[in-house]
Enzyme design. Structure first.
Site, PDB file in Angstrom:
ATOM      1  CG  ASP A  44      -2.078   0.938   1.125  1.00 16.53           C
ATOM      2  OD1 ASP A  44      -1.880   2.079   0.662  1.00 16.53           O
ATOM      3  OD2 ASP A  44      -3.185   0.552   1.504  1.00 16.53           O
ATOM      4  CB  SER A  90      -6.347   2.037   0.341  1.00 18.33           C
ATOM      5  OG  SER A  90      -5.091   2.656   0.438  1.00 18.33           O
ATOM      6  CG  ASP A 272      -1.179   4.458   2.786  1.00 19.91           C
ATOM      7  OD1 ASP A 272      -1.168   5.305   1.868  1.00 19.91           O
ATOM      8  OD2 ASP A 272      -2.047   4.442   3.683  1.00 19.91           O
ATOM      9  CG  HIS A 276      -1.053   8.738   4.701  1.00 20.83           C
ATOM     10  ND1 HIS A 276      -1.775   9.657   3.979  1.00 20.83           N
ATOM     11  CD2 HIS A 276      -1.495   7.518   4.307  1.00 20.83           C
ATOM     12  CE1 HIS A 276      -2.638   9.022   3.186  1.00 20.83           C
ATOM     13  NE2 HIS A 276      -2.479   7.710   3.361  1.00 20.83           N
ATOM     14  CG  ASP A 314      -3.116   0.889  -2.404  1.00 23.67           C
ATOM     15  OD1 ASP A 314      -1.916   1.249  -2.396  1.00 23.67           O
ATOM     16  OD2 ASP A 314      -3.819   0.884  -1.381  1.00 23.67           O
ATOM     17  CG  HIS A 315      -2.692   4.806  -3.380  1.00 22.09           C
ATOM     18  ND1 HIS A 315      -1.822   5.273  -2.411  1.00 22.09           N
ATOM     19  CD2 HIS A 315      -3.648   4.122  -2.706  1.00 22.09           C
ATOM     20  CE1 HIS A 315      -2.253   4.906  -1.224  1.00 22.09           C
ATOM     21  NE2 HIS A 315      -3.361   4.190  -1.371  1.00 22.09           N
ATOM     22  CG  HIS A 412      -3.355   8.202  -1.288  1.00 30.73           C
ATOM     23  ND1 HIS A 412      -4.494   7.434  -1.306  1.00 30.73           N
ATOM     24  CD2 HIS A 412      -2.745   7.955  -0.101  1.00 30.73           C
ATOM     25  CE1 HIS A 412      -4.576   6.747  -0.179  1.00 30.73           C
ATOM     26  NE2 HIS A 412      -3.539   7.053   0.573  1.00 30.73           N
TER      27      HIS A 412
END
Ligand SMILES: [Mg+2]
Ligand SMILES: [Zn+2]
Length: 468
Positions: A44, A90, A272, A276, A314-315, A412
């Site tokens: 992620d 996500s 992820d 962040h 996912d990104h 993201h």
């Protein structure tokens, strides 16, 4: 010349691979040429720059060759936009991977009309395959949820926990115990249900700590290893949690006992989260832990000879760059040695910074060996500590500017993510595709009927809603 023309004409009339594959659609027995098993990894938030960072670090500091495990199996890239935003979340992206259907940000296993759509995991289960979900986050978090649940918003984690037990994968490994336990026993459930007891009644062997996890030797197996997310890899030594590689080994060991094949989704879910928080060390070590888990999976694929392994983020998260402007001037280079000296994720550092009587200068030196803080950095640290916001942003920038790493967002970005694949059928993944392609190709490779499972789950969920 005539011969060449003939050859060219013959070449042009070879049907494209899609047409050839039509022959095996609907063939659920005997002569199926696809893989028996599919392992899908979702790191992620893992963007291209995160990969370069981990490779540079590995080469300079781990002395294990100059490549990541995933470098050898890179096959393409994936576009990640959702139906309502060029920047996906996500939930939407994982739903596209799980169902082959693109949807809106926040959607868990539902389409743009909020109708449930069957997932490859649910279809695999109905085809008699073993199934699993594994993650370093809460098992009810957006990525794993999208393979086992159908709710209009990702925040509905109590409902997602119920759907997880209803979908009933054979192997479940992750965190998030609190969504399975009633509030009277310290959990987050307000309906009084204890889903851990319910899982036991469904026949699951439940593991709530490391020794039960290690002892798990048969399916169905349900491991909840933390109340919330599992620890970042860089802080994992403070816990007794298994690594993602340990979890991958356990899942493959159990699932491969099943003779009719398996589908498993394994998420490196906290790359992820660190991104962040613009937390370089937290992120880097979770990327390396993901790469080690991929080594375990790749060894399985090579030995088994009947498995397709896919890995796709996912990104991207953080809008991370290697190289950036420093005080308004471009700077060529980035410095892994700065990151190498950071001993913890932001969490423990901020905890020390905000502890009574600690001097921020000392704390930063202790955790990062940075001993040249400027007056304005010290002032910014003190200001954020005092106003209760923690010091995440300031701390991230103190490390990032010395490493010459850029963070352009705490969210993201829309950049394409890398696609990796190995094993049976992996050549079919070469190229740049939309994220919905991943769900579609898994369904095709495993001969799954997603329309039939969509019909089934809609009527089952409707019947349940009526019963309530
Ligand atoms: Mg996730
Ligand atoms: Zn995120």
């Amino acid at each position: 010349m005539r011969l060449l023309t003939l050859l060219l004409v013959a070449f042009l009339f070879v049907p494209p691979s899609n047409a050839l594959d039509k022959d095996r659609q609907g063939d659920t027995t005997g002569d199926h040429h696809g893989p028996r098993n599919v392992i899908l990894f979702v790191p992620d938030g893992f963007g291209p720059a995160q990969g370069t960072m981990a490779r540079d670090y590995k080469r300079d500091y781990l002395g294990e060759g100059s490549a990541l495990v995933i470098d050898g199996i890179e096959v393409g890239s994936i576009r990640t936009h959702s139906t309502d935003n060029r920047v996906t979340d996500s939930a939407s992206s994982a739903t596209a991977y799980a169902t082959g259907v693109k949807t809106y940000n926040g959607a868990i296993g539902v389409d743009t009309e909020r109708r449930p759509i069957g997932t490859v995991l649910q279809a695999a289960k109905r085809r008699g395959m073993a199934t699993g979900v594994v993650t370093t986050t809460r098992i009810t978090h957006a990525t794993p949820a999208s393979f086992v649940a159908h709710v209009p918003q990702r925040s509905m984690e109590n409902e997602i926990a119920e759907h997880l037990l209803w979908t009933r994968p054979d192997v479940v490994i992750g965190g998030g115990t609190r969504f399975f336990v009633p509030d009277s026993e310290g959990g987050s459930r307000t309906d009084g249900r204890n889903l851990i007891e319910e899982a036991r009644n469904l026949g699951y062997t439940v593991a709530l700590d490391r020794s039960d996890f290690n002892a798990g030797s048969s399916m169905p197996f349900f491991a909840l290893l933390a109340d919330d997310h599992l620890a970042f890899e860089v802080d994992r030594h403070l816990t007794d949690e298994p690594s993602l590689a340990d979890m991958t080994r356990k899942a493959l060991e159990l699932l491969s006992q099943h003779e009719d094949g398996f589908f498993v989704m394994i998420e490196a879910g906290r790359i992820d989260h660190a991104a962040h928080g613009n937390d370089i060390a937290g992120m880097l070590h979770d990327v390396l832990a993901f790469d080690e888990a991929m080594r375990v999976a790749l060894e399985f694929v090579e030995e088994d000879g009947n498995t397709l392994l896919i890995s796709v983020a996912d990104h991207e998260t953080g809008g991370m760059t290697l190289g950036r402007n420093i005080d308004g001037r471009s700077h060529y280079g980035w410095y892994p040695e700065v990151v190498a000296r950071v001993k913890a994720s932001h969490g423990p550092i901020v905890a020390a910074l905000t502890a009574e009587g600690r001097d921020p200068v000392e704390v930063i030196d202790e955790f990062t060996t940075i001993d040249d803080l400027s007056d304005s950095e010290i002032e910014a640290l003190r200001a954020t500590i005092n106003d209760g916001r923690g010091a995440n942003g300031v701390l991230g920038e103190i490390i990032a500017r010395r490493a010459v790493v850029g963070w352009t967002t705490g969210g993201h970005t829309a950049v394409d993510v890398r696609l990796h694949a190995a094993g049976v059928g992996s050549e079919r993944l070469v190229g740049n595709h939309d994220n919905s392609f991943i769900g579609q190709i898994i369904a095709e490779m495993l001969n799954l009927d997603l329309e039939a499972v969509t019909k089934d789950i809609r009527s089952e969920l409707a019947a349940q809603a009526l019963a309530e």
